[in-house]
Write an enzyme that holds these catalytic residues in place. Structure first.
Site, PDB file in Angstrom:
ATOM      1  N   GLY A 205       0.826  -1.202   0.000  1.00 34.86           N
ATOM      2  CA  GLY A 205       0.000   0.000   0.000  1.00 34.86           C
ATOM      3  C   GLY A 205       0.857   1.247   0.000  1.00 34.86           C
ATOM      4  CG  ASP A 337      -7.562   4.708   5.334  1.00 32.97           C
ATOM      5  OD1 ASP A 337      -8.421   4.949   4.467  1.00 32.97           O
ATOM      6  OD2 ASP A 337      -6.477   4.165   5.076  1.00 32.97           O
TER       7      ASP A 337
END
Length: 507
Positions: A205, A337
């Site tokens: 990521g 998130d």
């Protein structure tokens, strides 16, 4: 071996821990040999000796911390300030050694030296010569010379005691609020997971990569163990520190939160600046919720189990847990998130929330640090997309709940229904049909804020009574009006009600 007496204040009320596992140094180790520690199970054939604990003895040098010994210890007279973390509060040690203990599995992985601040010294007036008593008036002056300094000293002592009691409950959170002090005391590169064997990269990521790794069956490890290693490059050190700060909060452990095993700073000549930052946590073979739903459909009971676990995990993050005699309070936390890729699944489909690098921690009486508009675009609430966020706990937890509604929609879209007759379609990310696979911020603003679109809730889902209630819950989570959104606790109660009703109908 000499162990200095710890300055501890609270007696553990727990019964002797069964099968306690601690990091232990080699018997008779000297100097740097003591840094090579392995996880071992504590054995105590006579439980009347008292509760078992993990401990560490160390001393501080100009080069940093030097371990002297670590392992298991027991006895009725051993008391530990915090069950889950090894903390030493002494500022100085008369013999150069420091000691800390704790009483949960592998809790002596890191030591935390958090000394109580020294009270400011009160300046006293220089000593005055004793006056000659030739007149009765001299007796009055002598009284003034003695009484006034004494009153000043007494007042100063009262103020210091009052200050200490007012601030001691916030001492731990004050330590964490400073980013420098949130670094573990042994942040230098000594590798506690020395024999860790990296197997394969599982995901990558924006903050780094996650690897599957193995702890070999050696050096005291009873069983081979798989772990996950999240590797941050040197430029993402702040993200590594931010996750540490969250993981090290008191009372943070929870069944629906990713369990971590430790943090390490690793030297690696093959990367920029020659250093990487690692977080080692439990490994989840099924991967993320998104990965699982992409390749599998689920039944109604599985939908309820995953939804309940997600709601429990978010409620644990969002709620403040008060202090006890032995452990400080857990402040409220906003994730910021939340998405299906940040929920991991155990083999029995128990969900665990992960990735806390963007969290905001709400310490009592203090504004959170690290404010900013962050997150993944397709999961951003309307107020985030419009740049109209109020940085309060209530506002930020409602942003999490908007994202929770989208994740519940993803789960629902792969459900076969209560009787197994519903045929789920291909898994799609929220708004993938509306804005495609890689939407810009402008795309999301137009769809969510201006057109007020949401992912489609199919009419056939509402034909199933249980699924219809999930649909209504989803709609209340992603309401355009943030104040109308329901809380994680409310979602939890609704799902628990569905589980009870489903169980009664089955019986």
């Amino acid at each position: 071996m000499y162990i200095s007496s710890p300055s501890l204040t609270t007696q553990s009320s727990e019964s002797p821990t069964q099968d306690l596992e601690c990091f232990s140094s080699k018997r008779g180790c000297v100097g740097d040999e003591c840094a090579d520690r392995t996880a071992t199970k504590c054995t105590n054939p006579n439980d009347t000796v008292g509760p078992r604990h993990c401990y560490v003895v160390w001393n501080n040098t100009t080069q940093g911390i030097k371990l002297r010994s670590s392992g298991c210890i027991s006895g009725k007279d051993i008391v530990c300030e915090d069950h889950s973390r090894c903390i030493e509060r002494n500022r100085k040690s008369s013999n150069g050694n420091y000691f800390c203990c704790c009483s949960t599995n592998l809790c002596n992985y890191d030591v935390h030296h958090l000394p109580v601040p020294e009270a400011s010294k009160i300046e006293q007036s220089p000593a005055q010569p004793t006056p000659t008593l030739t007149y009765d008036s001299n007796l009055l002056w002598l009284s003034i010379y003695v009484a006034i300094p004494s009153l000043i000293i007494l007042l100063g002592i009262v103020l210091i005691i009052s200050w200490y009691h007012r601030n001691k409950s916030r001492a731990f959170s004050d330590q964490l609020s400073n980013s420098d002090e949130s670094v573990p005391i042994n942040e230098q590169s000594f590798y506690r997971f020395k024999n860790l064997e990296m197997i394969e990269e599982r995901s990558r990521g924006r903050f780094g990569a996650v690897w599957k790794a193995r702890l070999p069956n050696e050096n005291g490890f009873i069983d081979e163990k798989w772990v996950a290693v999240k590797i941050f490059p040197s430029q993402e050190k702040n993200s590594w520190l931010a996750e540490q700060q969250v993981f090290m909060l008191p009372k943070f452990e929870h069944e629906n939160i990713l369990p971590f095993l430790g943090f390490e700073k690793r030297e690696n000549d093959g990367v920029p600046f020659g250093v990487e930052y690692w977080i080692i946590s439990e490994y989840h073979e099924l991967g993320s919720l998104y990965d699982y739903l992409k390749h599998n459909t689920i039944g109604f009971n599985e939908l309820l189990k995953i939804s309940e676990g997600i709601a429990r995990g978010l409620a644990h993050l969002h709620d403040e847990i008060p202090s006890t005699k032995s452990i400080n309070n857990k402040p409220a936390i906003a994730h910021r998130d939340f998405k299906s890729k940040n929920v991991l699944l155990k083999s029995d489909l128990t969900p665990r929330i992960a990735d806390f690098g963007l969290c905001l921690i709400f310490y009592p009486d203090r504004l959170p640090s690290g404010l900013g508009q962050v997150g993944t675009r397709r999961y951003m609430a309307p107020e985030v997309l419009e740049g109209a966020v109020n940085f309060t706990l209530d506002s930020l937890t409602r942003i999490d709940m908007y994202a929770c509604g989208l994740v519940l929609w993803e789960i629902l879209s792969r459900c076969k229904g209560e009787d197994g007759t519903l045929i789920p379609g291909k898994l799609m990310l929220p708004f993938e049909e509306e804005v495609g696979g890689n939407p810009s911020l402008e795309d999301m603003q137009e769809a969510v804020c201006q057109a007020k679109k949401r992912p489609e809730i199919k009419a056939i889902w509402r034909n199933y009574r249980g699924l219809n209630e999930i649909c209504e819950t989803i709609e209340e989570c992603w309401d355009q009006d943030a104040e109308a959104r329901i809380s994680s606790s409310c979602v939890l109660e609704r799902v628990k009600g569905l589980i009870r009703n489903n169980s009664n109908e089955t019986d």
